[in-house]
Design a protein around this motif. Structure first.
Motif, PDB file in Angstrom:
ATOM      1  N   ALA A  38       0.825  -1.201   0.000  1.00 26.57           N
ATOM      2  CA  ALA A  38       0.000   0.000   0.000  1.00 26.57           C
ATOM      3  C   ALA A  38       0.860   1.252   0.000  1.00 26.57           C
ATOM      4  O   ALA A  38       0.534   2.245  -0.676  1.00 26.57           O
ATOM      5  N   ARG A  39       1.958   1.225   0.746  1.00 25.08           N
ATOM      6  CA  ARG A  39       2.832   2.401   0.823  1.00 25.08           C
ATOM      7  C   ARG A  39       3.483   2.680  -0.542  1.00 25.08           C
ATOM      8  O   ARG A  39       3.532   3.818  -0.997  1.00 25.08           O
TER       9      ARG A  39
ATOM     10  N   THR B 115       8.143  -0.316  -7.654  1.00 28.84           N
ATOM     11  CA  THR B 115       7.697  -1.558  -7.034  1.00 28.84           C
ATOM     12  C   THR B 115       8.345  -1.608  -5.651  1.00 28.84           C
ATOM     13  O   THR B 115       9.317  -0.887  -5.389  1.00 28.84           O
ATOM     14  N   PRO B 116       7.841  -2.449  -4.753  1.00 27.31           N
ATOM     15  CA  PRO B 116       8.471  -2.515  -3.429  1.00 27.31           C
ATOM     16  C   PRO B 116       9.964  -2.809  -3.480  1.00 27.31           C
ATOM     17  O   PRO B 116      10.754  -2.168  -2.787  1.00 27.31           O
ATOM     18  N   ARG B 117      10.384  -3.763  -4.312  1.00 27.63           N
ATOM     19  CA  ARG B 117      11.807  -4.082  -4.337  1.00 27.63           C
ATOM     20  C   ARG B 117      12.637  -2.996  -5.004  1.00 27.63           C
ATOM     21  O   ARG B 117      13.775  -2.747  -4.609  1.00 27.63           O
ATOM     22  N   MET B 118      12.055  -2.312  -5.996  1.00 27.61           N
ATOM     23  CA  MET B 118      12.798  -1.236  -6.639  1.00 27.61           C
ATOM     24  C   MET B 118      13.036  -0.085  -5.665  1.00 27.61           C
ATOM     25  O   MET B 118      14.143   0.446  -5.548  1.00 27.61           O
ATOM     26  N   VAL B 119      11.990   0.330  -4.938  1.00 25.70           N
ATOM     27  CA  VAL B 119      12.130   1.434  -3.987  1.00 25.70           C
ATOM     28  C   VAL B 119      13.062   1.036  -2.849  1.00 25.70           C
ATOM     29  O   VAL B 119      13.881   1.836  -2.379  1.00 25.70           O
ATOM     30  N   LEU B 120      12.971  -0.216  -2.402  1.00 27.43           N
ATOM     31  CA  LEU B 120      13.857  -0.682  -1.332  1.00 27.43           C
ATOM     32  C   LEU B 120      15.313  -0.668  -1.786  1.00 27.43           C
ATOM     33  O   LEU B 120      16.190  -0.152  -1.079  1.00 27.43           O
ATOM     34  N   LEU B 121      15.602  -1.241  -2.948  1.00 26.63           N
ATOM     35  CA  LEU B 121      16.974  -1.258  -3.461  1.00 26.63           C
ATOM     36  C   LEU B 121      17.500   0.151  -3.703  1.00 26.63           C
ATOM     37  O   LEU B 121      18.665   0.452  -3.422  1.00 26.63           O
TER      38      LEU B 121
ATOM     39  N   ALA C  58      16.526  -4.213 -10.580  1.00 26.12           N
ATOM     40  CA  ALA C  58      15.280  -4.502  -9.873  1.00 26.12           C
ATOM     41  C   ALA C  58      14.229  -4.959 -10.871  1.00 26.12           C
ATOM     42  O   ALA C  58      13.788  -4.190 -11.731  1.00 26.12           O
ATOM     43  N   ALA C  59      13.847  -6.210 -10.775  1.00 24.90           N
ATOM     44  CA  ALA C  59      12.785  -6.781 -11.614  1.00 24.90           C
ATOM     45  C   ALA C  59      12.280  -8.026 -10.892  1.00 24.90           C
ATOM     46  O   ALA C  59      12.752  -8.369  -9.797  1.00 24.90           O
ATOM     47  N   ASP C  60      11.324  -8.704 -11.508  1.00 25.28           N
ATOM     48  CA  ASP C  60      10.779  -9.897 -10.860  1.00 25.28           C
ATOM     49  C   ASP C  60      11.852 -10.935 -10.587  1.00 25.28           C
ATOM     50  O   ASP C  60      11.770 -11.687  -9.618  1.00 25.28           O
ATOM     51  N   ASP C  61      12.857 -11.004 -11.456  1.00 25.76           N
ATOM     52  CA  ASP C  61      13.917 -11.995 -11.315  1.00 25.76           C
ATOM     53  C   ASP C  61      15.260 -11.374 -10.961  1.00 25.76           C
ATOM     54  O   ASP C  61      16.301 -12.018 -11.074  1.00 25.76           O
ATOM     55  N   MET C  62      15.273 -10.086 -10.539  1.00 25.50           N
ATOM     56  CA  MET C  62      16.506  -9.411 -10.174  1.00 25.50           C
ATOM     57  C   MET C  62      16.301  -8.610  -8.893  1.00 25.50           C
ATOM     58  O   MET C  62      15.251  -7.998  -8.714  1.00 25.50           O
TER      59      MET C  62
ATOM     60  N   LEU D  83      11.324   8.277  -5.940  1.00 23.44           N
ATOM     61  CA  LEU D  83      11.032   6.889  -5.585  1.00 23.44           C
ATOM     62  C   LEU D  83      11.967   6.425  -4.461  1.00 23.44           C
ATOM     63  O   LEU D  83      12.644   5.408  -4.563  1.00 23.44           O
ATOM     64  N   LEU D  84      11.993   7.207  -3.389  1.00 27.38           N
ATOM     65  CA  LEU D  84      12.788   6.915  -2.211  1.00 27.38           C
ATOM     66  C   LEU D  84      11.889   6.895  -0.978  1.00 27.38           C
ATOM     67  O   LEU D  84      10.965   7.707  -0.859  1.00 27.38           O
ATOM     68  N   ASP D  85      12.167   5.984  -0.062  1.00 24.01           N
ATOM     69  CA  ASP D  85      11.393   5.913   1.177  1.00 24.01           C
ATOM     70  C   ASP D  85      12.201   5.107   2.200  1.00 24.01           C
ATOM     71  O   ASP D  85      12.276   3.878   2.121  1.00 24.01           O
ATOM     72  N   ARG D  86      12.809   5.799   3.168  1.00 26.05           N
ATOM     73  CA  ARG D  86      13.627   5.086   4.151  1.00 26.05           C
ATOM     74  C   ARG D  86      12.773   4.291   5.124  1.00 26.05           C
ATOM     75  O   ARG D  86      13.288   3.421   5.849  1.00 26.05           O
TER      76      ARG D  86
END
Length: 620
Positions: free
Chosen positions: A449-450, A478-484, A512-516, A596-599
Motif C-alpha cells: 500500500a505504501r 515496485t516494493p523491491r525497486m524502492v527498497l533497493l 530490480a525486476a521480478d527476477d533481479m 522513488l525513495l522511502d527510508r
C-alpha cells in the motif's frame, strides 16, 4: 569551446579556406555529455552560447583529441557503429566544441536598448555596445516547446499585446525596444520593457512564465533549432511555447544511456570488428563467417580467431528479444541490464583474466554467512570495470526519465553513425537481497500500500507529461525497486562518511525486476577519487555487514523528523520518507533523479515497524 568563425583566411595552399576561431572558456569532457551537451546553453563571462550540433563534428573533431570509443552492446542498443570522446578544450587543444551565440537579443545596461546583437555594432570579437562601450547583457529569457525546439523570447509581441493582439509581424511599428530594471524588487515585476513607438505602455515581465502566456498572444512554436545554425530549416511544430530563464535546468536535459563492458565484450580485442557485426550476424555457419573475414582482412591478420567471433555472435543473439516479445527500446535496454546482472552474479575467476580484461568480478574470501541475518547475499568484489555513457539525445521542459522518443531531440540534423560518449574506469561492490525474505516482505499489505501511493503519484506525473496518456512511460515503482534504491542511497552516504569517498564520486546501478534484486555501487568519476582503490575492500563480508548495519541505523533518524518520517506526500508524491537531510544524493550519483525513495521501507515507521525490511537488524 569555439564559436563560429567571424572571418576566413586562405589555407597553406591558397585553395582550401581555414577558419580563425576565437576561444571562449573551457569545460571538462564529462560536462560535454552531462551538462553542456549539444543544444544546451552555456554562459561564458557575460556572453551566452548554444552548443552546436554534430553535423560538422566529423571534420572539426580531430581524431587525436576526440578518439573513438567502442562498446558493442551499447552501440547496438543505440543503433550506431561507435562513440567518440568529446574534444578537449584546454589551452593545448587545437579545437574544441563549436558554439553559436544565443540568444541573439541583447540589452545595453547603459542606454537600455534591447535589440539583436549585431545591431549594437560591436567590435570584432567583443560583445559590447558600439555606442556606450559597455558589456552587453544576453536576454535572460528564452522560449521552448516540449519537442525540444528553442527560440528568442517575443519581446515585441509582449510589449504590443494590448494594441496588436495576435500579431506576429515583428517591428512593424517602427520603434525600438528598451529594457530597464526599476530596482524596487528582484521579481519579474521590476523588469520593464517598452517601445519608442509610443503605441503601447511600458510593461513588466510579470506573467510571462504562465503556462498559457504565449498562447494568449497567438504564438506557437515554429520549430527553431539555433544549435544547428542558419542552414537548418525550421520545422513546423505548432506546440505551445513556454517561457524559461536562460539558466534553467528545464532548458536542457540529457538523455543518457550507459552499459558496463562485460565478457565476452570486455577485452577490447574485438574493436577492429566494429562496423562489421551487423553483416556478420547475417551468417549462420562458421564457413560463411570465415569467408567474410577472409574478404575483409588480409590473410593472417584477423583481429580474433574464428572461435572467438562465433562466441561473440552467440552472446549478441542472447540479447535478442524472444519470440512474441516486442523489440522496443525499453525491452532491449532491459535485456542489456539482465546480462549485466547475470555476469555480476557469476563473476569471473582470476584464471579467466587476460591482460586486456576490463571486467574483473570476484567472490570475496570472507565468510558470507555473517550477512544472512541482514537479508543480504551474494556480495561480489568488482575490482575492475568500465562503463560507457553516451548522450543519445536531449529534451526540454520534459524530464528525460519520463520522455518518449517523440520528445527527444536528436543531436544532428542528419543521422550519424556515432554519438558522443565518455568512459569511466573504476571499481565497485555488488550485492543482492535474499529472494525468499524479499518475496515475503514485498507481499505485506502495508508495504504494497505504501509503494502503491508512490507509484500512483509518479504515474500521474508521467501521464501529465505525455501527449497521449495511453502511451505514457509506466512507472518503475515496485516494493523491491524502492527498497533497493533507498538502500543504495544510504550505502553511498555511509561510504562517503566512513571510507573517505565524496558522495558525488560514487554512483548506483540498480537491478530490480521480478527476477533481479541487486545493486552495484561503483566509482563514477575518472579523476583521482575514482581510483583510490578502497571501495572494493568495503565489499568483504565482515566489513560490508557492519556498513549495512551502520547505514540502516543512521537512516533510522533524520534531522527533519518527525516531519520527514510522518509525511504523507512530498512535493509531487514520488517520495515519502526521504529528504536532503537523510537519503537524497547528488544528482550525478542517482539513476532516478532522487525520486522513488522511502527510508521507511528500510527501518519501518513508529506505527508500522514491520514495513522495514531491516527491522530485525534494528531490533537485534
Amino acid at each position: 569551446m569555439t564559436p563560429p568563425p567571424r572571418r576566413r583566411r586562405s589555407g597553406a595552399s591558397g585553395a582550401t579556406p581555414s577558419h580563425s576561431f576565437p576561444r571562449r572558456g573551457e569545460i571538462r569532457r564529462a560536462q560535454a555529455i552531462t551538462t553542456y551537451g549539444v543544444g544546451s546553453l552555456i554562459a561564458v563571462d557575460h556572453e551566452s552560447f548554444v552548443v552546436s550540433g554534430l553535423d560538422e563534428a566529423d571534420r572539426s573533431w580531430r581524431p587525436d583529441e576526440s578518439p573513438r570509443i567502442y562498446e558493442r552492446r551499447l552501440a547496438r542498443l543505440l543503433d550506431v557503429d561507435h562513440f567518440r570522446l568529446p574534444p578537449a578544450s584546454d589551452d593545448t587543444s587545437k579545437d574544441g566544441l563549436r558554439v553559436r551565440r544565443f540568444p541573439l537579443m541583447h540589452s545595453c545596461p547603459e542606454c537600455n536598448e534591447l535589440q539583436h546583437h549585431r545591431d549594437f555594432n560591436p567590435p570584432a570579437g567583443r560583445s559590447v555596445c558600439g555606442t556606450c562601450e559597455v558589456d552587453l547583457v544576453p536576454s535572460r529569457f528564452v522560449v521552448a516547446c516540449e519537442a525540444g525546439h528553442l527560440g528568442e523570447f517575443p519581446y515585441w509581441q509582449w510589449v504590443h499585446r494590448s494594441s496588436d493582439r495576435g500579431s506576429t509581424t515583428v517591428g512593424k511599428c517602427g520603434g525600438k525596444l528598451r529594457l530597464r530594471t526599476s530596482g524596487r524588487t528582484s521579481s519579474l515585476r521590476s523588469i520593464l520593457v517598452s517601445c519608442t513607438c509610443g503605441r503601447a505602455p511600458e510593461v513588466s515581465m510579470e506573467g510571462s512564465f504562465r503556462r498559457k502566456a504565449l498562447k494568449d498572444l497567438g504564438l506557437k512554436c515554429r520549430g527553431h533549432r539555433p544549435w544547428l545554425g542558419t542552414s537548418a530549416a525550421d520545422q513546423e511544430c505548432g506546440l505551445p511555447l513556454r517561457t524559461l530563464q536562460r539558466g534553467s535546468s528545464s532548458v536542457w536535459q540529457p538523455v543518457l544511456k550507459s552499459a558496463l563492458s562485460i565478457p565476452p565484450w570486455s577485452n577490447s580485442r574485438e574493436d577492429p570488428l566494429a562496423g562489421h557485426w551487423e553483416k556478420l550476424r547475417k551468417y549462420e555457419t562458421r564457413e560463411a563467417v570465415e569467408i567474410y573475414l577472409d574478404a575483409v582482412f588480409t590473410e593472417g591478420a584477423w583481429p580474433l580467431s574464428l572461435d572467438e567471433v562465433m562466441t561473440l555472435l552467440a552472446a549478441e543473439r542472447e540479447e535478442d528479444p524472444s519470440d512474441g516479445e516486442p523489440a522496443t527500446f525499453d525491452h532491449r535496454y532491459r535485456a542489456l541490464r539482465n546480462k549485466e546482472y547475470e555476469r555480476l552474479r557469476s563473476g569471473n575467476d582470476e584464471s579467466e583474466h587476460s591482460r586486456d580484461e576490463q571486467f574483473v568480478c570476484e567472490t570475496p574470501l570472507g565468510d558470507q554467512s555473517v550477512l544472512d541475518p541482514l537479508g543480504v547475499t551474494g556480495p561480489m568484489l568488482v575490482k575492475k570495470l568500465r562503463e560507457v555513457r553516451a548522450l543519445k539525445a536531449f529534451t526540454r521542459l520534459v524530464d528525460a526519465e519520463s520522455t518518449t522518443d517523440a520528445k527527444e531531440m536528436p543531436l544532428s540534423d542528419k543521422p550519424l553513425r556515432w554519438l558522443p560518449a565518455m568512459e569511466v574506469r573504476g571499481e565497485g561492490v555488488f550485492l543482492q537481497l535474499d529472494e525468499e525474505r524479499l518475496g515475503t516482505w514485498e507481499k505485506t499489505f502495508a508495504v504494497a500500500a505504501r509503494v502503491e501511493r508512490m507509484r500512483t503519484a509518479h504515474q500521474r506525473v508521467l501521464d501529465q507529461r505525455a501527449d497521449d496518456p495511453s502511451r505514457a512511460v509506466p512507472s518503475p515503482a515496485t516494493p523491491r525497486m524502492v527498497l533497493l534504491h533507498t538502500l543504495a542511497h544510504v550505502l553511498v552516504t555511509e561510504w562517503s562518511l566512513e571510507a573517505g569517498y565524496p558522495a558525488a564520486s560514487l554512483r548506483e546501478r540498480l537491478y530490480a525486476a521480478d527476477d533481479m534484486a541487486g545493486v552495484l555501487i561503483y566509482t563514477a568519476t575518472s579523476d583521482s577519487a575514482g581510483s583510490l582503490g578502497g571501495l572494493v575492500a568495503q565489499g568483504e563480508p565482515d566489513l560490508l555487514g557492519r556498513t549495512v548495519c551502520s547505514a540502516v541505523r543512521r537512516a533510522e533518524w533524520c534531522s527533519s523528523d518527525p516531519l520527514c518520517m510522518e509525511t504523507e506526500v512530498s512535493a509531487t508524491g514520488t517520495n515519502l520518507a526521504a529528504c536532503h537531510a537523510c537519503v537524497m544524493l547528488p544528482e550525478t550519483s542517482c539513476e532516478h533523479n532522487n525520486i522513488l525513495l522511502d527510508r521507511a521501507l528500510l527501518v519501518g515507521t513508529p506505527d508500522e515497524p514491520a514495513v522495514g525490511f531491516f527491522q530485525r537488524v534494528l531490533a537485534g
